[in-house]
Design a protein around this motif. Structure first.
Motif, short mmCIF file in Angstrom:
data_model
loop_
_atom_site.label_atom_id
_atom_site.label_comp_id
_atom_site.label_asym_id
_atom_site.label_seq_id
_atom_site.Cartn_x
_atom_site.Cartn_y
_atom_site.Cartn_z
N PRO A 54 0.80 -1.23 0.00
CA PRO A 54 0.00 0.00 0.00
C PRO A 54 0.83 1.28 0.00
CG PRO A 54 -0.79 -1.53 1.69
CD PRO A 54 0.45 -2.13 1.09
N ALA A 55 2.01 1.24 0.61
CA ALA A 55 2.85 2.44 0.66
C ALA A 55 3.30 2.87 -0.73
CB ALA A 55 4.06 2.20 1.55
N ILE A 56 3.47 1.92 -1.65
CA ILE A 56 3.95 2.28 -2.99
C ILE A 56 2.98 3.22 -3.68
CG2 ILE A 56 4.55 1.38 -5.28
CD1 ILE A 56 6.64 0.71 -3.16
N GLY A 57 1.69 2.88 -3.66
CA GLY A 57 0.68 3.75 -4.27
C GLY A 57 0.65 5.12 -3.63
N ARG A 58 0.77 5.17 -2.32
CA ARG A 58 0.77 6.45 -1.61
C ARG A 58 1.99 7.27 -1.99
NH1 ARG A 58 0.64 4.50 3.13
NH2 ARG A 58 2.79 4.85 3.83
N TRP A 59 3.16 6.62 -2.07
CA TRP A 59 4.38 7.34 -2.43
C TRP A 59 4.33 7.84 -3.87
CZ3 TRP A 59 7.84 3.03 0.01
CH2 TRP A 59 7.84 3.18 1.41
N ILE A 60 3.70 7.09 -4.76
CA ILE A 60 3.54 7.56 -6.14
C ILE A 60 2.70 8.82 -6.15
CG2 ILE A 60 2.45 7.05 -8.37
CD1 ILE A 60 3.30 4.09 -7.91
N GLU A 61 1.56 8.80 -5.45
CA GLU A 61 0.68 9.98 -5.38
C GLU A 61 1.39 11.19 -4.78
OE1 GLU A 61 -2.97 9.10 -3.38
OE2 GLU A 61 -3.48 7.48 -4.77
N GLU A 62 2.24 10.95 -3.81
CA GLU A 62 2.96 12.04 -3.15
C GLU A 62 4.15 12.54 -3.96
OE1 GLU A 62 2.03 10.57 1.45
OE2 GLU A 62 3.99 10.20 0.55
N GLY A 63 4.50 11.80 -5.03
CA GLY A 63 5.64 12.21 -5.84
C GLY A 63 6.98 11.92 -5.20
N ARG A 64 7.04 10.92 -4.33
CA ARG A 64 8.28 10.61 -3.61
C ARG A 64 9.26 9.76 -4.42
NH1 ARG A 64 8.24 11.28 2.07
NH2 ARG A 64 6.16 11.56 2.91
N LEU A 65 8.77 8.96 -5.35
CA LEU A 65 9.60 7.93 -5.96
C LEU A 65 10.37 8.43 -7.18
CD1 LEU A 65 7.22 4.86 -5.69
CD2 LEU A 65 8.97 5.65 -4.07
N VAL A 66 11.63 8.08 -7.22
CA VAL A 66 12.52 8.37 -8.35
C VAL A 66 13.03 7.00 -8.82
CG1 VAL A 66 14.62 9.52 -9.12
CG2 VAL A 66 13.19 10.59 -7.35
N THR A 67 12.66 6.62 -10.03
CA THR A 67 12.91 5.26 -10.52
C THR A 67 14.16 5.19 -11.40
OG1 THR A 67 10.52 4.88 -10.52
CG2 THR A 67 11.85 3.38 -11.83
N ILE A 68 14.95 4.14 -11.17
CA ILE A 68 16.13 3.90 -12.00
C ILE A 68 16.42 2.41 -12.05
CG2 ILE A 68 17.76 4.16 -10.08
CD1 ILE A 68 19.75 5.41 -12.12
N CYS A 69 16.88 1.94 -13.19
CA CYS A 69 17.54 0.64 -13.29
C CYS A 69 19.01 0.99 -13.46
CB CYS A 69 17.05 -0.17 -14.48
SG CYS A 69 18.06 -1.66 -14.74
N PRO A 70 19.83 0.78 -12.44
CA PRO A 70 21.24 1.16 -12.57
C PRO A 70 21.93 0.56 -13.78
CG PRO A 70 20.73 0.67 -10.28
CD PRO A 70 19.53 0.25 -11.10
N GLU A 71 21.70 -0.74 -14.04
CA GLU A 71 22.37 -1.40 -15.16
C GLU A 71 21.98 -0.77 -16.50
OE1 GLU A 71 20.87 -2.94 -12.57
OE2 GLU A 71 21.69 -4.95 -12.29
#
Length: 195
Positions: free
Chosen positions: A54-71
């Protein structure tokens, strides 16, 4: 090329900045997150490992997540041969030049994994990430365990190269099995800053 979920916008003084979703708060802590956990098919086998919490959806809405695939940020293809840190070593050993990352064909991919780690740290710094949520077991993102370099499925405690560099830089790293601990850490940190 660095990949993240933020979008450019023009600031009032005509500069360029990263987008801030509705409800953005300056004191909000950002979280660097492995792209595979967000459902992107970027793993070595062309798969993803979407994280349902559930935290993932909340963090998306809040704009907290910065996504990267390092490789992928270091130019590695999908799919790609699986890789492990050789000799039972860890990401810290790779960063210190005491170990290599090799793929199952015997190819040395240490340079690519080093660049991947640098890219992840640069993106985390650029976007103000104080936390990271990374897929465990990966020679890049593992933070609880990595594989021992024998390609036999044997796990050992340790960090991947990216997790090791982020931790060295003071970023709190959590594995995909530690979401509740990350939720608690964020809440405590933001309560301290609000006081």
């Amino acid at each position: 090329m660095l990949r993240c979920t933020l979008f450019p916008f023009i600031t009032p003084d005509r500069g360029l900045a990263l987008s801030r979703p509705c409800g953005y708060a300056k004191a909000m802590n950002k979280i660097l997150v492995s792209a595979c956990l967000m459902g992107h098919a970027v793993r070595y086998d062309g798969q993803s490992k979407p994280l349902a919490h559930p935290a993932i959806g909340r963090w998306i809405e809040e704009g907290r997540l910065v996504t990267i695939c390092p490789e992928m940020s270091a130019g590695m293809p999908v799919p790609r041969p699986p890789a492990e840190i050789e000799g039972g070593a860890t990401g810290e050993d790779v960063l210190a030049g005491r170990a290599r990352v090799v793929d199952i064909t015997g190819g040395d991919v240490t340079e690519e994994f080093g660049q991947a780690a640098e890219n992840a740290l640069a993106l985390a710094t650029e976007t103000g990430c104080r936390y990271a949520l990374l897929i465990d077991g990966s020679p890049s993102c593992g933070s609880g365990f990595v594989y021992d370099g024998t390609f036999s499925g044997h796990r050992q405690a340790g960090n991947g190269v990216t997790a090791a560099l982020l931790k060295k830089a003071g970023i709190a790293v959590y594995s995909d099995r530690e979401v509740e601990q990350l939720v608690a850490g964020l809440a405590a940190d933001e309560a301290d800053h609000a006081a």
